[in-house]
Scaffold this motif. Structure first.
Motif: not given
Length: 454
Positions: A53-55, A106, A110-113, A118, A183
């Protein structure tokens, strides 16, 4: 009105001891607390989804797990200190706020974290969960009479074990609801974690306010070394005892490895085509059985030289070691992995399950939370070291690739078995000396009474 508030009237009307209902309410709230702690113990089953999810790469995910472990173990003296000095309710409030703040970062970003975000989130997740674990395990042991330590510990330890299964299944249910898509399942879990923890914290706070008077141990029931009543010790004197040194080694080796194993077992299972879910349920059930087997008989056996906590620790450590031995056999297959999972689950439950009662009976209650936290610092140091041994050489496949990791465990557990045997010997020796002193004292009193009558 004050009498009714104190909860005396209903208990007495039913012929029950004073504080019965408040103790039961406290026990229920602490069951929810250890259910909450189950979230951190099931991290291994969520790790791959969170990485995707967080790549993140697997190494980045492992790094974040080390931060969570640092929060849960390296900072666990903070929850212990808060519990000892501030009390139950303030500690509940602090733990709940830390958890919600950490998970919200997070979830909102979201994914901008960023990686810093983290790391902050995982440290908060671990530290806050340690608040719930400390209070959930020790508050009932302080509130209930010492004679009921085994029975109360059984309830809490079974709940802690079931919490692993419950939180595992909760995540898999959220994953199914999200269409098995990270997701959806990752944000769903974060919302669930905040909601569950907040509700648990509110209930614990309300019940804690009603139970303030029973969250103090009776001085006459205090116990010290070899489970015999004695004068209270200072914190420094307690830390200098051989019992504390022994428990420090148990945490550094046995408990640290068991935490490391929980995080990597899913990868071991994948080497033989097993899923993490297929092992989680059986592990949780056998984990609960192990906790029952070491705690339920404790109240009835601990006054016997061979019936104390060190006997149960010895048996649990041996069971765990047998489980790991299945993984070092030549070419372990899925059957061996399932057998290893069974023995490790049972042994793990016994080790983790008997520790709170062992500390309560050997360390007293004055500094119980802080001592528990200090011991977990050893886990924070040792667990990453164990994990460094879990690596897979290039062009290697199968469980045998991790033989160094498993052999190192057997070596470490052999040392703990020898030390536990020594502790059992010292306990038996001290118990016999105490019995001799008691017989001698009774004889002196009898002779004095006879002389007085003559």
């Amino acid at each position: 009105n004050n009498l009714a508030y104190e909860g005396f009237s209903l208990g007495r009307a039913l012929g029950m001891p004073v504080h019965t209902f408040r103790r039961l309410l406290l026990l229920v709230s602490c069951i929810l607390a250890v259910f909450q702690y189950g979230m951190i113990l099931t991290n291994g089953g969520r790790e791959s989804d969170f990485d995707a999810y967080y790549n993140m790469t697997q190494s980045e995910g492992d790094l974040l797990y080390s931060y969570m472990n640092f929060g849960a173990c390296g900072l666990s003296f903070i929850p212990g200190l808060c519990y000892d000095k501030l009390g139950f309710v303030p500690s509940v409030v602090i733990g709940t706020l830390i958890f919600d703040a950490g998970v919200a970062v997070p979830l909102v970003m979201g994914k901008k974290t960023t990686m810093l975000g983290y790391e902050f989130s995982n440290i908060c997740f671990g530290c806050a969960s340690s608040f719930f674990n400390t209070m959930g395990q020790f508050a009932p042991l302080v509130a209930f009479p010492t004679k009921d330590v085994g029975k109360v510990s059984t309830v809490i330890q079974v709940s802690l074990s079931l919490g692993i299964t419950i939180q595992s299944q909760a995540y898999f249910a959220l994953k199914r609801i999200g269409g098995n898509n990270a997701e959806n399942s990752v944000p769903y879990f974060q919302i669930y974690a905040i909601a569950f923890t907040t509700v648990t914290g509110i209930l614990m706070g309300v019940i804690g306010l009603a139970c303030r008077s029973i969250l103090k141990a009776d001085e006459e029931e205090e116990t010290g070394s070899i489970e015999m009543p004695q004068a209270r010790r200072t914190l420094w004197r307690t830390l200098l005892t051989y019992e504390f040194a022994y428990f420090a080694i148990i945490f550094f080796i046995a408990i640290a490895f068991s935490f490391s194993f929980l995080n990597v077992e899913a990868r071991i299972a994948s080497e033989v085509g097993l899923s993490a879910n297929s092992l989680a349920t059986s592990f949780g059930i056998l984990n609960a059985v192990g906790r029952i087997c070491v705690n339920t008989p404790l109240d009835y056996t601990r006054h016997h030289p061979l019936g104390g906590v060190f006997t149960y620790l010895l048996l649990s450590l041996a069971t765990f070691t047998i489980g790991i031995m299945f993984l070092v056999l030549p070419s372990p297959n899925s059957t061996y992995v399932q057998l290893a999972n069974a023995f490790v689950g049972f042994g793990y439950g016994g080790i983790i399950g008997i520790i709170p009662a062992a500390l309560r009976l050997n360390m007293g209650t004055d500094y119980l939370g802080f001592i528990y936290g200090i011991l977990y610092i050893g886990v924070a140091i040792s667990q990453p070291l164990w994990s460094l041994l879990f690596f897979k050489p290039d062009s290697c496949s199968g469980v045998g690739c991790y033989r160094l990791y498993n052999l190192s465990c057997i070596g470490g557990f052999t040392l703990t078995l020898l030390l536990t045997g020594a502790m059992l010997f010292l306990h038996i020796k001290a118990s016999r000396q105490s019995q001799v002193r008691e017989v001698f004292s009774n004889q002196v009193e009898t002779d004095a009474l006879g002389s007085h009558l003559n």
